[in-house]
Design a protein around this motif. Structure first.
Motif, mmCIF file in Angstrom:
data_model
loop_
_atom_site.group_PDB
_atom_site.id
_atom_site.type_symbol
_atom_site.label_atom_id
_atom_site.label_comp_id
_atom_site.label_asym_id
_atom_site.label_seq_id
_atom_site.Cartn_x
_atom_site.Cartn_y
_atom_site.Cartn_z
ATOM 1 N N GLY A 126 19.520 17.020 59.648
ATOM 2 C CA GLY A 126 20.878 17.512 59.835
ATOM 3 C C GLY A 126 21.671 17.663 58.556
ATOM 4 O O GLY A 126 22.882 17.473 58.546
ATOM 5 N N GLY A 127 21.003 18.034 57.451
ATOM 6 C CA GLY A 127 21.718 18.141 56.187
ATOM 7 C C GLY A 127 22.064 19.567 55.790
ATOM 8 O O GLY A 127 22.558 19.786 54.688
ATOM 9 N N LEU A 128 21.774 20.559 56.660
ATOM 10 C CA LEU A 128 21.966 21.947 56.238
ATOM 11 C C LEU A 128 22.977 22.677 57.118
ATOM 12 O O LEU A 128 23.190 22.334 58.280
ATOM 13 C CB LEU A 128 20.623 22.685 56.280
ATOM 14 C CG LEU A 128 19.526 22.107 55.397
ATOM 15 C CD1 LEU A 128 18.226 22.876 55.596
ATOM 16 C CD2 LEU A 128 19.929 22.132 53.927
ATOM 17 N N THR A 129 23.583 23.704 56.526
ATOM 18 C CA THR A 129 24.556 24.520 57.239
ATOM 19 C C THR A 129 23.833 25.582 58.071
ATOM 20 O O THR A 129 22.894 26.211 57.586
ATOM 21 C CB THR A 129 25.458 25.241 56.220
ATOM 22 O OG1 THR A 129 25.997 24.264 55.344
ATOM 23 C CG2 THR A 129 26.573 25.989 56.899
ATOM 24 N N LYS A 358 24.990 20.883 54.142
ATOM 25 C CA LYS A 358 26.082 20.737 55.091
ATOM 26 C C LYS A 358 27.352 20.254 54.395
ATOM 27 O O LYS A 358 28.459 20.578 54.792
ATOM 28 C CB LYS A 358 25.694 19.750 56.186
ATOM 29 C CG LYS A 358 26.511 19.927 57.439
ATOM 30 C CD LYS A 358 25.821 19.295 58.638
ATOM 31 C CE LYS A 358 26.140 20.081 59.901
ATOM 32 N NZ LYS A 358 25.324 19.644 61.018
ATOM 33 N N SER A 359 27.177 19.479 53.333
ATOM 34 C CA SER A 359 28.345 18.924 52.658
ATOM 35 C C SER A 359 29.094 19.975 51.834
ATOM 36 O O SER A 359 30.178 19.709 51.345
ATOM 37 C CB SER A 359 27.911 17.765 51.766
ATOM 38 O OG SER A 359 26.972 18.228 50.817
ATOM 39 N N SER A 360 28.519 21.149 51.680
ATOM 40 C CA SER A 360 29.163 22.176 50.847
ATOM 41 C C SER A 360 30.426 22.708 51.509
ATOM 42 O O SER A 360 30.457 22.988 52.703
ATOM 43 C CB SER A 360 28.202 23.333 50.615
ATOM 44 O OG SER A 360 28.909 24.441 50.110
ATOM 45 N N LYS A 361 31.470 22.861 50.670
ATOM 46 C CA LYS A 361 32.723 23.417 51.193
ATOM 47 C C LYS A 361 32.805 24.911 50.875
ATOM 48 O O LYS A 361 33.831 25.535 51.092
ATOM 49 C CB LYS A 361 33.918 22.702 50.535
ATOM 50 C CG LYS A 361 33.952 21.219 50.826
ATOM 51 C CD LYS A 361 34.513 20.944 52.206
ATOM 52 C CE LYS A 361 34.370 19.498 52.593
ATOM 53 N NZ LYS A 361 32.974 19.063 52.802
ATOM 54 N N HIS A 362 31.737 25.444 50.297
ATOM 55 C CA HIS A 362 31.816 26.827 49.822
ATOM 56 C C HIS A 362 30.728 27.688 50.424
ATOM 57 O O HIS A 362 30.180 28.556 49.769
ATOM 58 C CB HIS A 362 31.741 26.854 48.303
ATOM 59 C CG HIS A 362 32.749 25.954 47.654
ATOM 60 N ND1 HIS A 362 34.089 26.222 47.678
ATOM 61 C CD2 HIS A 362 32.625 24.778 47.015
ATOM 62 C CE1 HIS A 362 34.749 25.253 47.058
ATOM 63 N NE2 HIS A 362 33.871 24.349 46.650
ATOM 64 N N ALA A 363 30.399 27.417 51.686
ATOM 65 C CA ALA A 363 29.323 28.159 52.330
ATOM 66 C C ALA A 363 29.629 29.655 52.377
ATOM 67 O O ALA A 363 28.740 30.487 52.185
ATOM 68 C CB ALA A 363 29.086 27.612 53.729
ATOM 69 N N VAL A 364 30.896 29.999 52.599
ATOM 70 C CA VAL A 364 31.256 31.415 52.684
ATOM 71 C C VAL A 364 31.014 32.101 51.344
ATOM 72 O O VAL A 364 30.380 33.162 51.273
ATOM 73 C CB VAL A 364 32.732 31.566 53.109
ATOM 74 C CG1 VAL A 364 33.165 33.019 53.023
ATOM 75 C CG2 VAL A 364 32.922 31.041 54.525
ATOM 76 N N GLU A 365 31.490 31.468 50.268
ATOM 77 C CA GLU A 365 31.274 32.043 48.937
ATOM 78 C C GLU A 365 29.784 32.164 48.649
ATOM 79 O O GLU A 365 29.341 33.132 48.038
ATOM 80 C CB GLU A 365 31.922 31.170 47.854
ATOM 81 C CG GLU A 365 33.436 31.232 47.817
ATOM 82 C CD GLU A 365 34.064 30.140 48.670
ATOM 83 O OE1 GLU A 365 33.458 29.747 49.685
ATOM 84 O OE2 GLU A 365 35.174 29.696 48.331
ATOM 85 N N ALA A 366 29.019 31.165 49.100
ATOM 86 C CA ALA A 366 27.585 31.174 48.829
ATOM 87 C C ALA A 366 26.931 32.396 49.465
ATOM 88 O O ALA A 366 26.144 33.102 48.827
ATOM 89 C CB ALA A 366 26.954 29.886 49.360
ATOM 90 N N ILE A 367 27.262 32.654 50.714
ATOM 91 C CA ILE A 367 26.683 33.814 51.395
ATOM 92 C C ILE A 367 27.171 35.103 50.742
ATOM 93 O O ILE A 367 26.406 36.051 50.534
ATOM 94 C CB ILE A 367 27.034 33.803 52.900
ATOM 95 C CG1 ILE A 367 26.317 32.647 53.586
ATOM 96 C CG2 ILE A 367 26.663 35.121 53.558
ATOM 97 C CD1 ILE A 367 24.814 32.782 53.628
ATOM 98 N N LYS A 368 28.452 35.112 50.373
ATOM 99 C CA LYS A 368 28.987 36.307 49.702
ATOM 100 C C LYS A 368 28.211 36.592 48.428
ATOM 101 O O LYS A 368 27.939 37.747 48.082
ATOM 102 C CB LYS A 368 30.468 36.112 49.368
ATOM 103 C CG LYS A 368 31.391 36.355 50.538
ATOM 104 C CD LYS A 368 32.846 36.262 50.069
ATOM 105 C CE LYS A 368 33.811 36.543 51.206
ATOM 106 N NZ LYS A 368 35.177 36.077 50.877
ATOM 107 N N TYR A 369 27.868 35.527 47.727
ATOM 108 C CA TYR A 369 27.124 35.679 46.475
ATOM 109 C C TYR A 369 25.752 36.296 46.727
ATOM 110 O O TYR A 369 25.340 37.256 46.068
ATOM 111 C CB TYR A 369 26.982 34.320 45.788
ATOM 112 C CG TYR A 369 26.039 34.319 44.604
ATOM 113 C CD1 TYR A 369 26.304 35.094 43.476
ATOM 114 C CD2 TYR A 369 24.875 33.559 44.616
ATOM 115 C CE1 TYR A 369 25.444 35.101 42.395
ATOM 116 C CE2 TYR A 369 24.005 33.556 43.537
ATOM 117 C CZ TYR A 369 24.294 34.333 42.433
ATOM 118 O OH TYR A 369 23.434 34.343 41.361
ATOM 119 N N LEU A 370 25.032 35.742 47.705
ATOM 120 C CA LEU A 370 23.695 36.257 47.991
ATOM 121 C C LEU A 370 23.777 37.701 48.490
ATOM 122 O O LEU A 370 22.932 38.534 48.174
ATOM 123 C CB LEU A 370 23.000 35.368 49.026
ATOM 124 C CG LEU A 370 22.771 33.914 48.560
ATOM 125 C CD1 LEU A 370 22.267 33.067 49.711
ATOM 126 C CD2 LEU A 370 21.792 33.859 47.391
#
Lengths: 530, 300
Positions: A126-129, A358-370
């Motif tokens: 359970g560690g991933l978004t 999961k602890s990342s607060k920047h999941a949206v930015e991460a996807i935007k980057y990819l």
């Protein structure tokens, strides 16, 4: 007075000791609370893992170079996102990542690994978004670029917990032979297993390389690139159900140990070993060092390897021709199976698993980057550099410009490790991918690489896809992959008379160490799938 | 009153102790917090505190694993053989060095003997494989060019044992002499002179003065070594071992590495670690007790 003074000093020392131990224990328990505090950072910051291979040219680093600046400028500035690259040593990738993930605070927003076991473990614990909603909202271009076929490899139990990179070519192995030796002995290029055997025997007895008895007719190691082509040629054709149930996937690799024919393959290895046709030290050579040396010194007649492994600058082929100017290698495809086909394994269509903790607060930015990377030629720029300076286009395929200046070549540093969404150069068709692959090598090797690439994808055996992870595989994978290699080594090295006993006892050990558990779980998984 | 005077005079000593104390608290006692992983179903993302207790399940799983017994046997076997082969080596060398009278030669030999201690096992492993490989190793190349058969130093388990043990002697013997030489320096010189006057030869002197003089050191080191029987360094068996001899080269530390760091089963790895610590303590106490009974020397 003086008494107090002494006591105070002692107390001071003691309290220092106590303090520091308290601080330490506090460290270990407060990580979760701190993580939430970090969320208040100004919107738009993104930390990205990057492999540090320790080979960055002078003046630049893996996390600070021309291409990382390109990302910071073109993605970061444009979207008002502060991009930071976090270098992780390539050789300690998994252990270092484990530590970062466990810490919860310092972990980058984008992490990745090639190891499916590690990915499965993170997902299971359970560690991933979950990326499905994010991909729908911010990642349409990325989804299109990767395609469903690649994306499904990033699922765990049906949930999109990772984004698998796309692989440009799935071919893995080809075999090579000393053409000058064949010519000297007047032998044809071996096209079947039997012909290869005769050729190896001729190499052994006639020693065309004048090695003074040191000839190694077939170079062997205990790495898959060397033995897989041979072993899989003994595997008998099986139904789709048998393939699924009897394959054992250990540490991201399909092993045919339970498939019919595996025993024959090892018995054949035993024969080759006892007749002195393969490297005596193959069991000691897990990382191919000895084999590479021996090929370079002109002692090896034939060998299998990754289709591109020997062609890199200062690589094995360069060393061989430097030591033996007359040496010529040909790419061959001699390992025929019971149907006369040269079946061999290929890679899955995915590369590394890209994950957002999961602890990342920047999941949206991460996807935007990819997503950004998959659009408007950004990936091409990262992989190939600047048109005219680093490459020219031939039929839409970039061809490297030779002899770049130091400054120019420094600009390309780290490109492969920044362009994480792809393994190799991706174009609109497989043919173009292949062409670009071939043309990325030096001109003198392009013919043999083209052939080697074709061989590696002839009669491909694709990895078995399991829609749900086999738990026993992640649990016993590392232990069993050692056991299977041990079995191959032991059973190959015993005198032929002891083969049967050795093989059976080691197989028994393998089964009781987890092999049976995997088999049972796979049988259950197959009937579930129906 | 007496105390404060004492402290006033000696506080520097206590201040000096602070650093070592800190070291032990931070690096030896602090990590014991993590021992509880052995009794928990450790989850990466929940952390040590957040993982669930599972009682002795981890122990049951380890004790049901056949590899555990094989690695345990190998650990004891390698350590025991090492004790027989490697323990006397520094003692003998130290006595030999002590008997030397030419100072420059003594210093030179000492230095040459120490050097391997400073070479990392990874490098030694590389050297060993270059030297002892069956087909491309230097020694076997020499043997085959003399018309002899190549010897599988690294791929036959019995030959491998010899390679493993002798490499250990080569690496550690010189360094091990330091303690003995220090102890030897403490023996009263007059004893030797008196013995010489009384007509004792070199061997007699060694047997009756030198060895009894350093007996406490020998016993102490022996006890420490016995206490370490159950634990084994990771690098040496990992680097010198290979797939062909895993029957012997797979030991507890490589087992822990495989199931812990490589497979991520931290609970099981911690169980093995805890088991090693407890058994090691028992060994140490037993060795100490026996030594006290037999020789009156002990460290506790």
């Amino acid at each position: 007075m003086t008494n107090d003074n002494g006591k105070r000093k002692l107390a001071l020392g003691l309290s220092a000791v106590l303090m520091s131990s308290m601080v330490l224990s506090a460290c270990s328990s407060k990580d979760s609370s701190e993580a939430s505090g970090n969320g208040a950072a100004p919107a738009g910051s993104l930390k990205i893992e990057i492999f540090d291979r320790g080979n960055a040219p002078a003046g630049v680093t893996a996390s600070d170079n021309f291409l990382t600046n390109y990302v910071k400028e073109n993605f970061g500035k444009a979207n008002n996102i502060n991009v930071e690259f976090v270098p992780i040593p390539r050789s300690e990738e998994v252990t270092k990542l484990n530590v970062l993930m466990a810490s919860g605070t310092d972990v980058p927003d984008i992490v990745f690994t090639y190891d499916s076991g590690t990915f499965n473990k993170y997902a299971e614990q359970g560690g991933l978004t979950d990326l499905t909603p994010l991909l729908q909202e911010h990642g349409q271009n990325l989804t299109k670029f990767l395609g469903e076929d690649t994306l499904r490899y990033g699922q765990y139990d049906g949930v999109q917990y990772s984004i698998p990179a796309k692989r440009s070519t799935i071919g893995k192995y080809a075999s090579f032979i000393r053409q000058d030796w064949l010519d000297k002995l007047g032998l044809p290029v071996p096209a079947t297993s039997e012909e290869l055997y005769n050729t190896l025997t001729a190499f052994k007895t006639k020693d065309p390389g004048e090695t003074g008895g040191k000839v190694i007719p077939l170079g062997m190691t205990i790495a898959a690139a060397q033995y897989d082509s041979l072993v899989w040629s003994f595997i008998k054709p099986v139904s789709e159900q048998e393939r699924f149930e009897l394959t054992q996937n250990l540490s991201s690799r399909d092993y045919p140990i339970l498939l019919p024919g595996f025993k024959d393959a090892i018995q054949y290895m035993n024969k080759l070993y006892n007749e002195g046709l393969i490297s005596k030290d193959f069991a000691l050579d897990e990382n191919k060092e000895t084999l590479t040396q021996n090929i370079g010194n002109g002692l090896v007649g034939a060998f299998s390897d990754d289709n591109d492994a020997i062609f890199y600058p200062d690589g094995t082929y360069d060393v061989l021709t430097k030591n033996n100017p007359k040496a010529v290698l040909s790419a061959i495809d001699p390992f025929t199976n019971s149907e006369g086909k040269t079946a061999k394994p290929v890679s899955a269509p995915n590369g590394m698993y890209i994950m957002i903790p999961k602890s990342s607060k920047h999941a949206v930015e991460a996807i935007k980057y990819l997503d950004w990377m998959s659009t408007e030629g950004h990936l091409q720029y990262i992989q190939n550099g600047i048109e005219g300076e680093h490459y020219t286009l031939e039929d839409g395929v970039p061809v490297s410009i030779p002899d770049l200046s130091v400054e120019s070549s420094n600009k390309l540093s780290g490109g492969g490790d920044i362009g994480i969404i792809a393994n190799g150069r991706i174009f609109e068709s497989q043919e173009k991918n292949n062409e670009a692959f071939v043309k990325s090598f030096r001109t003198q090797y392009q013919d043999i690489i083209a052939k080697s690439l074709t061989i590696s994808t002839t009669n491909p055996i694709e990895p078995v896809f399991t829609s749900r992870p086999i738990e026993a595989e992640s649990k016993y994978g590392t232990t069993l992959s050692d056991k299977i290699k041990q079995l191959m080594v032991k059973a190959t090295m015993v005198p032929p008379g002891e083969f049967e006993v050795t093989y059976e006892s080691m197989l028994k050990d393998y089964m009781s160490s987890g092999g049976q558990a995997i088999l049972d779980e796979r049988k259950a998984a197959y009937s579930e799938q129906k | 009153m007496g105390y404060t005077r004492y402290f006033r005079r000696n506080w520097q000593m206590y201040a000096l102790l602070v650093l070592p104390m800190l070291f032990f608290i931070i690096f030896k006692y602090g990590p014991m917090y993590g021992v509880q992983i052995a009794f928990k179903d450790f989850n990466f993302f929940k952390g040590i505190g957040g993982s669930e207790w599972i009682g002795l399940d981890g122990f049951r799983e380890v004790f049901a694993n056949q590899d555990f017994y094989i690695t345990l046997r190998n650990t004891l076997m390698l350590n025991f053989l090492d004790l027989i082969v490697s323990f006397p080596a520094p003692l003998i060398i130290a006595i030999m060095l002590f008997e030397l009278k030419v100072v420059w030669f003594k210093k030179l030999s000492q230095t040459i003997l120490y050097i391997p201690h400073f070479i990392s096992w990874v490098i030694i492993g590389g050297i060993v494989y270059q030297l002892f490989g069956q087909q491309s190793g230097m020694i076997n190349n020499l043997l085959t060019s003399l018309g002899l058969d190549a010897i599988p130093f690294l791929s036959d388990k019995n030959y491998w044992l010899i390679t493993y043990l002798l490499t250990g002697v080569w690496q550690s013997a010189g360094w091990g002499t330091i303690l003995y030489l220090a102890a030897l320096a403490g023996i009263n010189k007059e004893l030797f002179e008196a013995a010489e006057v009384d007509g004792a030869g070199r061997i007699k002197r060694i047997l009756h003065i030198t060895i009894p003089g350093i007996k406490p050191t020998i016993v102490t080191l022996l006890i420490i070594n016995l206490g370490n029987m159950i634990s084994i360094g990771f690098e040496r068996p990992f680097v010198i071992g290979n797939l062909a001899v895993m029957e012997y080269s797979d030991v507890l530390s490589t087992f822990v590495y495989r199931i812990g760091l490589e497979s991520g089963q931290y609970t099981l790895a911690t169980v093995v670690g805890l088991f090693q610590a407890v058994v090691g303590l028992l060994f140490l106490l037993a060795a100490n007790y026996i030594s006290k009974k037999l020789t009156d020397e002990s460290i506790l």
